[in-house]
Design a protein around this motif. Sequence first.
Motif, short mmCIF file in Angstrom:
data_model
loop_
_atom_site.label_atom_id
_atom_site.label_comp_id
_atom_site.label_asym_id
_atom_site.label_seq_id
_atom_site.Cartn_x
_atom_site.Cartn_y
_atom_site.Cartn_z
N LYS A 1 58.93 18.17 11.49
CA LYS A 1 58.57 18.55 10.11
C LYS A 1 59.53 19.60 9.57
N ARG A 2 59.86 20.61 10.38
CA ARG A 2 60.73 21.67 9.88
C ARG A 2 62.16 21.18 9.65
N PHE A 3 62.55 20.12 10.35
CA PHE A 3 63.88 19.55 10.14
C PHE A 3 63.87 18.42 9.11
N GLY A 4 62.71 18.11 8.56
CA GLY A 4 62.62 17.07 7.55
C GLY A 4 62.73 15.66 8.08
N VAL A 5 62.36 15.46 9.34
CA VAL A 5 62.39 14.13 9.95
C VAL A 5 61.06 13.43 9.68
N GLU A 6 61.13 12.22 9.17
CA GLU A 6 59.92 11.45 8.84
C GLU A 6 59.14 11.12 10.11
N THR A 7 57.81 11.32 10.06
CA THR A 7 56.99 11.09 11.25
C THR A 7 55.86 10.07 11.04
N GLU A 8 55.47 9.83 9.81
CA GLU A 8 54.29 9.01 9.56
C GLU A 8 54.50 7.56 10.00
N ASN A 9 53.55 7.07 10.80
CA ASN A 9 53.54 5.68 11.27
C ASN A 9 54.83 5.30 12.02
N ARG A 10 55.37 6.24 12.78
CA ARG A 10 56.60 5.97 13.52
C ARG A 10 56.38 6.18 15.01
N ASP A 11 57.12 5.43 15.82
CA ASP A 11 57.10 5.59 17.27
C ASP A 11 57.64 6.98 17.62
N ILE A 12 56.99 7.62 18.61
CA ILE A 12 57.39 8.99 18.92
C ILE A 12 58.84 9.08 19.41
N TYR A 13 59.33 8.04 20.04
CA TYR A 13 60.70 8.11 20.53
C TYR A 13 61.71 7.90 19.40
N ASP A 14 61.34 7.14 18.39
CA ASP A 14 62.21 7.05 17.21
C ASP A 14 62.29 8.40 16.52
N ILE A 15 61.14 9.09 16.46
CA ILE A 15 61.12 10.43 15.87
C ILE A 15 61.98 11.38 16.70
N ALA A 16 61.80 11.32 18.02
CA ALA A 16 62.56 12.20 18.91
C ALA A 16 64.06 11.98 18.78
N HIS A 17 64.47 10.73 18.67
CA HIS A 17 65.91 10.44 18.57
C HIS A 17 66.47 10.92 17.24
N ASP A 18 65.71 10.73 16.16
CA ASP A 18 66.17 11.21 14.86
C ASP A 18 66.21 12.74 14.83
N LEU A 19 65.23 13.37 15.49
CA LEU A 19 65.22 14.83 15.55
C LEU A 19 66.43 15.33 16.33
N ALA A 20 66.74 14.68 17.43
CA ALA A 20 67.91 15.08 18.23
C ALA A 20 69.18 14.98 17.41
N LYS A 21 69.34 13.88 16.68
CA LYS A 21 70.54 13.72 15.85
C LYS A 21 70.60 14.77 14.74
N THR A 22 69.45 15.04 14.14
CA THR A 22 69.41 16.04 13.07
C THR A 22 69.73 17.42 13.62
N GLY A 23 69.19 17.73 14.81
CA GLY A 23 69.48 19.01 15.43
C GLY A 23 70.96 19.15 15.78
N LEU A 24 71.57 18.07 16.24
CA LEU A 24 72.99 18.11 16.59
C LEU A 24 73.87 18.32 15.35
N GLN A 25 73.40 17.86 14.20
CA GLN A 25 74.17 18.05 12.97
C GLN A 25 74.30 19.52 12.61
N GLU A 26 73.36 20.34 13.08
CA GLU A 26 73.43 21.78 12.79
C GLU A 26 74.66 22.42 13.45
N TYR A 27 75.14 21.81 14.53
CA TYR A 27 76.32 22.36 15.20
C TYR A 27 77.58 22.14 14.36
N GLY A 28 77.72 20.95 13.83
CA GLY A 28 78.93 20.63 13.08
C GLY A 28 78.78 20.78 11.58
N ARG A 29 77.72 21.41 11.12
CA ARG A 29 77.48 21.55 9.68
C ARG A 29 78.68 22.20 9.00
#
Length: 630
Positions: free
Chosen positions: A126-154
């Motif tokens: 939620k704090r990273f703005g990753v959509e969670t509603e009606n989604r598989d937890i591993y799809d959420i986890a993978h999107d969160l990981a990618k979003t978190g990694l983007q903070e390094y190269g921002r």
Amino acid sequence: MEQKILNNETAQNKLIEKAKKDGVKTVWDRKVDMKTPCGFGSAGVCCRNCAMGPCRVSPVPGKGNDRGICGATADVIVSRNFARMVAGGAAAHSDHGRSIAFNLYSTSENGDLKVKDEKKLMKVAKRFGVETENRDIYDIAHDLAKTGLQEYGRQFGTLTLPTAVPEKRKEVWNKIGIMPRGIDRDIVSIMHSTHIGCAADAESMLKIAMRTALGDGWGGSYTATEFSDIMFETPKSIATEANLGVLEGNSVNVVLHGHEPTLSEMVILASEDPEIVELAKAQGADGINLVGMCCTANEATMRHGLKIAGNFLQQELAVVTGAVEAVIVDVQCIMPALAKLSENYHTKFITTSPKARIKGATHIEMDEEHPYESAKKILKEAILNFKNRDNSKVEIPHIKSEAVVGYSTEGIVSELDKVANSNIGALGTVKPLADCIVSGVLRGAAGVVGCNNPKVKHDASHVEMIKNLIANDVIVVTTGCAAQAAAKAGLLTKEARKYAGAGLAKVCELVDIPPVLHMGSCVDNSRILELVGEVANYLKLDIADLPVVGAAPEWMSEKAVSIGTYVVCSGIDTWLGVVPPVTGGPEVVDILTNRMEDMVGAKFYIETDPTKAAQQMVERVEEKRKKLGI
């Protein structure tokens, strides 16, 4: 408690004497061999950032060279060196976070790495703005990981900061231009700015360092903790034991040492595999005894109750017992001396990370796609080495202390809800903690963190400082090697409340907690930031307004420099018990210990006497209380 402190010294001294008899050197011997350290280096006025030098500028104004060959003054050289330490520390902790993000991206329902804390996953997504509603937890986890990694190269804008950062604190950072941007971008900015021909103004250089440190604390380190909790569970209070006496006479003793939790999690899981258990018994061992060293111990103990063999300065002593089949390491705070030391015993010294290959070690790289199989392979090496143990060389000091560990921010909030809370709707918030501080039952809080350093008596500064603080009704939260010092001294037990002041003791009794709360590894200082930030938000204050202080009485690493800098920049006064290499730059000293308060509302204090430092910390807490009118 005094007996436990004495016992810790006895445990160490026995093994230090054993090392001498065995003809091997430890960190304390090498410290003596170094004789008097270089005065230029100690003052921070040695520059080797180009090939015209090295240049040594006099730390005494008016004596000797006052400028380097390029014209850099002492303050310029000192500020550059300080900034480079921040860059090194921020790189280490944030790269730890990057590794954890890649681990999160590798999670799957049928894989070795899984999502174990769905609630934390949803909160962080939620704090990273990753959509969670009606989604598989591993799809959420993978999107969160990618979003978190983007903070390094921002490359544009600023970091996605946690909600725990008060708006008033953001205003401070924006006002003086230290709002963190991309994590890697700010680290590179230091390296560029410290190159010859660039920054030659101490204040400007230190502000770049401040911005980089904030990206570490509120960015790389913060997400490292969050993502670890998602994969390995958010810690809850759990009992353990600490000190070298946790080693066992007829078990396969394996020391897990380093910082990244993935290795220890996989080894712990593999140690329960029936095939591995049977192999150990087939070698004549009673079983497998996994113990932790340094921050790996903190990571594993707060989730599994793994026993703590010791902190940074005890890593060699574990080998000196002659009872350790393997020391398994990943990254950070690993002494290269372990390779040669292990040759004098039967111990296998096993490195697992390409970032920390050490000559003389057995290298078994952790396969990121199959970490569990890697862990089994490594454990088999240790187990098969049991038959090579020479019992004539074995000496285990049977000294250990009980401890309660694993107080995450969520855990502390949950525990403090047990304090009288009339507002049912406030359950699950920091309200009880805020109420205790405002009422004066707790005078304030202190974070005592950091490394060990052979320049000072091992663990003594940590323990003495903590004892003085809790006696003055200041609750202590602790991480890293400081937390392990407290554990060995018996300060992480609920019984230790008898050493606390009346107010703190009452809170401890009501909530059933120790007066000193173990919050994890050094990267988990982010948990402390989160806790104080949420209290500030609840009280509608800035962090700098709170009666909260920090200290690193035995620090030694670049990570500690980054940590201290982001803690001060977050608004928390911080005491250092080892003098940093800045004394040759009078302007740099003035900025760090004086002018920073005007910039960010807090500053560094340098005090080598832990009792005096604790007194100053209590005085600062009372000063903050008076200013707030509480």
